[in-house]
Write an enzyme that holds these catalytic residues in place. Sequence first.
Site, PDB file in Angstrom:
ATOM      1  N   ASP A  41      54.956  16.223  45.487  1.00 57.25           N
ATOM      2  CA  ASP A  41      55.243  15.845  46.863  1.00 57.25           C
ATOM      3  C   ASP A  41      55.931  14.483  46.848  1.00 57.25           C
ATOM      4  OD1 ASP A  41      55.217  15.935  49.621  1.00 57.25           O
ATOM      5  OD2 ASP A  41      53.218  15.078  49.787  1.00 57.25           O
TER       6      ASP A  41
ATOM      7  N   ASP B   8      48.715  17.294  49.357  1.00 56.45           N
ATOM      8  CA  ASP B   8      47.577  16.708  50.070  1.00 56.45           C
ATOM      9  C   ASP B   8      47.238  17.447  51.357  1.00 56.45           C
ATOM     10  OD1 ASP B   8      49.766  16.044  51.565  1.00 56.45           O
ATOM     11  OD2 ASP B   8      49.462  13.880  51.509  1.00 56.45           O
TER      12      ASP B   8
ATOM     13  N   ASP C 227      49.684  22.800  51.355  1.00 55.54           N
ATOM     14  CA  ASP C 227      49.839  22.734  49.901  1.00 55.54           C
ATOM     15  C   ASP C 227      48.789  23.557  49.160  1.00 55.54           C
ATOM     16  OD1 ASP C 227      51.979  20.834  49.965  1.00 55.54           O
ATOM     17  OD2 ASP C 227      50.523  19.269  50.416  1.00 55.54           O
TER      18      ASP C 227
END
Length: 891
Positions: A336, A623, A627
Amino acid sequence: MTQEMYQKKLSEVLVETRTSEEGLTKQEAQTRLTDQGPNQLKEAPRKSSLQLFFETFKDAMVIVLLIVATVQLVMGAYVESIVIFAVLLLNSVVSVVQTKKAEGSLAALKSLSAPDANVIREGKELSILAMDLVVGDVVLLEAGDYVPADGRLLEEGSLKVDEGMLTGESTPAEKEVQMIEATVPIGDRLNMVCSGTIVTYGRGKFVVTATGNNTAIGEVAGLLETTVEQKTPLQRGLDRFSKKLSLAILGLSLVILGVQVARIFMGGGSGDMTADLVNAFMFAIAVAVAAIPEALQSIVTIVLSLGTKKMAKEHAIIRKLPAVETLGSTSVICTDKTGTLTQNRMTVVDYFLPNGQTGEFSKTPENWTKDERRLVEISVLANDAAIAEDGAKLGDPTEVALIDFSNKQEQPYNDVRKKYPRINELPFDSDRKLMSTQHEIDGEKLLLTKGGPDIVINRSSQVLVDGEVVPMTEEHKQRIQQQNEAFSERALRVLAFAYKPLADRDLEFEDEEELVFVGLMAMIDPPREEVFQAVSDARDAGMKTVMITGDHKTTAVAIAKEIGISADGDLALTGTELDQLSEEELMERLEQVTVYARVSPENKIRIIRAWQNKGKISAMTGDGVNDAPALKQADIGIAMGTGTDVAKDAAAMVLTDDNFASIISAVKVGRNVYDNIKKAIAYLFAGNLGAIIAIIVALVMGWNNPFTALQLLFINLVNDSLPAIALGMEKPEPTIMQRAPRDPDEGIFTGKTLSSVTYRGILIAAAVIFAQWLGMQESAELGIAMAFSTLIMSRTLQTLPARSNTQTSWQAGFFANKMVWLAILVCGGLYSVTLIPGVREIFAIPASFTLSHVGTSLVLALAAVILMEITKLILLKVQGHSAEEMADTKA
């Protein structure tokens, strides 16, 4: 093509959901609740603990051990069979406990549901349980509310919703009642709200279009349920090895039994057929017990556990033990952007004044020009953000960045606000894209305005240049717009600032005209300082870093290029562009794509699977709720410490500092852990091989079986465990981060490991065979005692050469691993216990076995170990010369 709810006209949405802005009737709502079911996530049934317990006995090596233990039980060897059953039972219980601990993702997802909802039914506002919501209900939202279901907006007043858990974006989405015709990802569906997200500002009203598992968060739950967790490379390798070893052991045991039985029936026995057949069975069982490392599973678990402690020091908390080793074999890191590669903190990095001034403020506030002072004043005063006494930053991240900038310039924002208190205000709303406040500055009442550059520029008729207010010319406007475009090309978020003199009266929106333009401020969530080196280290270690983000493509590419993830010629794809690619097209372009932007949970899983189909071990960071499915699909899912519980439960590892650099540090630990596990396994099998060869030679020579089953179990379960665990504490090899990730299909015994195990096993066998022969010169019983003593000493002392395949124990630091020496000393103590009267009889050690025999066994064991080290030193020198010659040839 079927239109989604966000693409339809409001009138069509109301018709399709069979409702109106007055809401449903109570009777209709009850009917729909019965038909649709409650507004909550449904969970698929899970395996019971008993089912999981019995599944642990499907392993091939476990089956062989069960057969061996059963045969021994039938033949009256109760102690040996009970020991084996106890080890198998313990391993099964540990496996079930670990599996049950991993089941938690959906429970955490359910906790995100809102408990209550404010709805309109029959034209009246009332509060109901959120689980009683149905499609067609009209729901009211206020700041602080959890959105209880998916829906299409009917009304909004400056509505902002934090959708970070679904989109990965750090800033709240500004919602609008508008038509969207194009196909866009969740983050760009500004006319929709999603279940589980949080209203951070404003108010809204929406019609429910989906509940329960049909919501966006429900789709994530479905992906979590259907996504199969991947076995780690070590688990796959051990499974393959276990099957091959089990077949080999069964085959060898049956061959030995067959040879013995044939010999008996051909007249080669002692005359007592029953005793001879029992002896034949015991020979076969001894081979099985000698070959199977009964403590292997426990030792691997302990070494992995030691790795978790090392990783905790690198800010990586391991939730699933096998992840320790998996991280070491990772070849692709899908990461990410926000908070992992970047600081997750909007920061002002540039500004622009109409006189052309840009860059950084380089002077103290006392020396600021009027233009600079006015720019900072507006940014701080037309601003609702604040910093609490405990340091917590409150408010919109963009506004927090502005007060941080003021503080950084040695102009405390609170001093400015105390000096010029707010008199009146026009709050921000998404229609105007402006915020204005009124203050008295230097005796003059001023309206201070901040907002989108295009809007502020168009509403400004004058401009502040070098302290003078002058008319806004086309040249001024063009210069400001060019600078705004330049900032945008750098993926910076830009705000414009202006003011105008205004008498003390109630403010109206029409007052935000004829402004004096002051300047621009540009900000971004900047990369973490340590990320630059970490990305470079990953590349040196043969790992590819890929950015997967919910942010916009321009911003993502700019950050990726800055930190070295993306280079010229690399590709960047949005989720929509990815959806348009066939599987063949994706596989062709996969190696070139370094950035994926505006992606959905399904996109993330597809990217991970594509890399796995290429045979790559893939790590995925995340997070948010969005995800979680990809974290579960990845070979190793890495959740952020500040992330949602859903992501943490789906992940195998949690980063306590949310830092990409910590992943690279943990990779080094992971590689070291795998190396150490291989060293421990090689140590165990070298000793087992030595025992097997000694048994086979004794069989061929017609000698007695050199070991009892109890002796072998003592060595395998007790003696060998401590040195194997000590090998798990070895430091990393010097070149551990300069080598490419290992092939996930690579077997446990390949290359140097196989040759090392074979050679060490042969040397141990030679020492044991010679020891048995020496003992047999006095008696058969003494031969067995000599063989047992030499085997246990050889296996203990071979811990030293087992420490490294690329260095001798001296080169690796003879006393660097103090646990190895402690293990050797403890093993010596354990061996001494077998010589105590009353115990020695259990281990088949006769009274005639004296200290001189112990000394002889020790000399033989030392000779075998010294030969191991000498051979390794010679081979390393030969390989070193070969490498130098190759380098000279290339030069």
